[in-house]
Write an enzyme that holds these catalytic residues in place. Structure first.
Site, PDB file in Angstrom:
ATOM      1  N   ASP A 107       0.553   1.214   2.658  1.00 36.29           N
ATOM      2  CA  ASP A 107       1.466   2.138   3.325  1.00 36.29           C
ATOM      3  C   ASP A 107       1.748   1.820   4.800  1.00 36.29           C
ATOM      4  OD1 ASP A 107       0.945   3.153   0.843  1.00 36.29           O
ATOM      5  OD2 ASP A 107       0.847   5.228   1.453  1.00 36.29           O
ATOM      6  N   GLU A 126     -10.251  11.028  -1.247  1.00 38.03           N
ATOM      7  CA  GLU A 126      -9.314   9.906  -1.201  1.00 38.03           C
ATOM      8  C   GLU A 126      -9.749   8.855  -0.182  1.00 38.03           C
ATOM      9  OE1 GLU A 126      -4.479   9.329  -0.549  1.00 38.03           O
ATOM     10  OE2 GLU A 126      -5.474  11.154   0.134  1.00 38.03           O
TER      11      GLU A 126
END
Length: 726
Positions: free
Chosen positions: A462, A696
């Protein structure tokens, strides 16, 4: 619960703690702030036990599948509800069990007074079946003194609207009147207040729901019995169900130890239960999705829906990301293939079946209403030039190492090979870089005015810093390394099948050539491997200046945006961003064991100022200019410092590899391996114990879990780290 079908019947549970207002739960959501929920045990096929800690109560749900007949067999569910603490008055709880169709099949209710006793149904996949809602009992199986019953028959625009249908039907006109107790009002399903259908579609889901309202503690069982199971030894309820569950628990624990050897490695029971839960949540989160991606292709002017198809896959987080992610899936299968290689082969085949004629696989699989309900509209569209790391080659590499490769495994590889070849060629051509043996991620953000550093979602990393000004001149180190791995696996598969393998081997050798790798990606001045592109380090975010118009009041001026300011023009150069991307030649084991660059990487990994933390390796060095920097005003750092478990797993895998090879850095790699492994396991277990979840990502300054939870996708790789399975 649902069969693998495009239009399946489904069964499920909602619950409602009776209070002044109706707070119906059908799913556990991150926003609920629950103390904990997830599978404790799940074998992926026939058995599971789950615990949900809601405020004031604990729900334990268990299921067992008993094969038989021509349609899969029978299922039994047990739900046990307990209060968190003993109060003056037992809390009142409603359990709402439902079955619903989704456009095919039939359901016939059987009602006695206000109690839905059972449902007879038919469907294409399940044939004829019967679902029975048994009367509630105590935990020891004795009949409860009192319970109230309600039921609902309704129509829904689709399975994704079942919660709305039930909520709209709730009324608090009902009275719970247990003998010898004060009467209490409670919410229950009443009349069907039909929801409007989706545009152009009449409500097509048929819903039948059984509500039982009772005080805690209690136990309720539901059985699904297949009409084609002729030689049934008896219903799976009560003592028979308890016995079956106990047998599955013992079998799971034995198989878990045989697979991962954690007791033999000295892990105490508490850490073994943590590992069992991590694996079980990945297995229990697997889903069957059916639908079509919405794709923007270079060949069409407007987005088009792809042909409908199925996907059986693990997911990163069933409550937050209930859909397939291409690059996550390769990591998922590293764990699942060790538990059940046949299951893993099936998942990989499903993914490859989603390929288009050119060899492209959409990186996010947003296929049905459940998945779409969790995705902002702007992210639903997939672009056919967008890649994702081909991590399925990691999973295939592992499957190729499995012992006992016989005719069935060879036949499987033969069926995959045409798709693998097309997929590989798609990467090799569409993601090619400006020089031979270089590669470039397509699909970088093109808005260079608003982003501190334009993102590269296609890389999976990302917001990891790349060249500040995207251009065709870029060379991306991580993609080059992924292609080296893919070339080697393709050569292995081709050789095993007797197919031409020379070109794959030639490509692998070129991409593994350390001299060529250094020529294209070693930044001598920076002392690290790096991307190359049109780049400037002198960038920042500043408020744009907005001038007032003549006579314009200040309060009418819009808030100035944060925009990027480039203080020094970009030029073609290596990108100074030490972090996960810099490690890729090491992570994918391309470096020779005697390479001085290996020593340099190990030093950077162990440096507290660079990548080392007591909790794992951070994603971007503290010395990097963009370390923990926001990419926009509202876009916090993601891969700019936090600790990610998939990359730490690859680091441990590589350290384990280099610790086994003779060379000047063997002892250094071995020591780093032991220290990093201990840190990672200790922190993940500590955070799980304190928060109730796997996360996460993890903070590089405190080790605390952050981002999405529960995240039992690649964070569950901690099980392989504990088992030392690489």
């Amino acid at each position: 619960m649902r069969p693998r079908s495009p239009r399946p019947p489904v069964a499920g549970l909602m619950w409602l703690r009776q209070a002044a207002e109706a707070r119906l739960r059908h799913t556990c959501e991150q926003s609920d702030g629950l103390p904990g929920y997830g599978w404790l045990l799940h074998d992926g096929l026939r058995f599971g036990a789950q615990e949900i800690r809601d405020r004031g109560l604990t729900l334990r749900t268990e299921f067992v599948k008993r094969p038989g007949g021509e349609h899969g067999g029978d299922w039994s569910w047990r739900v046990t509800a307990r209060p968190e603490s003993a109060g003056e008055q037992s809390p009142l709880l409603s359990l709402l069990f439902y079955v619903a169709t989704d456009g095919q099949g039939t359901l016939q209710p059987h009602v006695e007074n206000t109690r839905l006793v059972s449902v007879t149904g038919t469907s294409e996949e399940l044939g004829r079946f019967n679902i029975t809602f048994h009367k509630p009992t105590t935990e020891t199986g004795e009949a409860l003194r009192y319970a109230s019953y309600n039921h609902l028959e309704a129509r829904s625009p689709g399975l994704h609207r079942l919660t709305d249908v039930v909520k709209s039907s709730l009324s608090n006109r009902f009275v719970y009147a247990a003998p010898g107790e004060a009467k209490r009002r409670y919410f229950a399903v009443d009349t069907d207040r039909a929801l409007p259908g989706e545009p152009g579609q009449a409500p097509h889901s048929h819903l039948l729901l059984h509500q039982v309202t009772l005080t805690l503690p209690c136990r309720v069982e539901v059985t699904f019995e297949s009409g084609s199971f002729a030689e049934r030894p008896g219903s799976l309820v009560g003592a028979a169900l308890s016995q079956e569950l106990a047998g599955h628990v013992a079998a799971f624990e034995q198989r878990f130890e045989e697979t991962f050897s954690l007791a033999r490695k000295g892990f105490p029971p508490q850490q073994r239960r943590f590992a069992q839960a991590a694996l079980s949540n990945m297995l229990g989160g697997m889903g069957y999705f059916h639908g079509s991606s919405v794709v923007q292709s270079a060949h069409s002017q407007h987005p088009l829906p792809y042909p409908e198809g199925p996907l059986f896959t693990a997911v990163p987080s069933r409550s937050f990301f209930p859909r397939g992610f291409l690059w996550d899936e390769g990591f998922h299968q590293l764990l699942l293939a060790r538990w059940d290689p046949a299951l893993s082969r099936e998942v990989i085949a499903h993914w490859l079946d989603l390929m288009n004629a050119e060899g492209w696989i959409p990186r996010e699989q947003i296929l049905d209403d459940e998945a779409r309900a969790k995705v902002p509209p702007e992210f639903i569209l997939q672009h056919s030039e967008a890649a994702n790391p081909p991590t399925l080659f990691l999973a295939l590499q592992q499957l190729l190492r499995e012992p006992g490769q016989g005719p069935a495994e060879l036949s499987y590889l033969r069926s995959l090979f045409p798709r693998l070849r097309t997929w590989y060629e798609w990467y090799n051509t569409t993601q090619a870089g400006p020089l031979p043996y270089t590669f470039r991620w397509r699909g970088r953000d093109q808005d260079t005015d608003l982003f501190l550093n334009p993102k590269t979602l296609t890389s999976g990393l990302d917001d990891y810093p790349r060249a500040s000004h995207p251009s065709p001149a870029e060379r991306h180190l991580d993609l080059r390394c992924w292609m080296a791995l893919a070339s080697g696996v393709m050569a292995q598969v081709a050789e095993r099948l007797g197919e031409p393998a020379a070109e794959y081997r030639r490509m692998e050798q070129a991409l593994r050539d350390n001299a060529l790798l250094e020529q294209q990606h070693w930044a001598a001045q920076l002392g690290m491997f790096a991307d190359y592109g049109n780049h400037s380090q002198a960038v920042g975010l500043e408020r744009e200046k907005v001038a007032l118009g003549p006579g314009q009041p200040r309060h009418q001026v819009p808030t100035p945006r944060l925009v990027r300011v480039v203080r020094k023009p970009p030029q073609l150069q290596f990108v100074g961003a030490l972090g996960y991307v810099s490690l890729f030649p090491f992570l994918l084991q391309l470096l020779r064991p005697d390479s001085p660059r290996l020593g340099s990487i190990l030093g950077d990994m162990r440096s507290d100022q660079k990548l080392w933390t007591p909790y794992g390796l951070r994603s971007l060095a503290r010395t990097s200019p963009l370390y923990m920097k926001h990419n926009t005003e509202h876009d916090p750092p993601y891969w700019r410092g936090p600790i990610w478990i998939n990359m730490n797993y690859l680091a441990l895998r590589a350290l384990h590899h280099y610790a086994s090879l003779e060379g000047p850095y063997q002892q250094q790699a071995a020591a780093l391996y032991q220290e990093l492994r201990a840190n990672l396991i200790a922190n993940l277990h500590r955070q799980y114990r304190e928060s109730g979840y796997l996360w996460e990502q993890y903070s590089d300054s405190t080790g605390k879990g952050q981002g999405c939870y529960p995240f039992t996708g690649w964070s569950a790789l901690v099980v392989l780290v504990m088992a030392e399975e690489y």
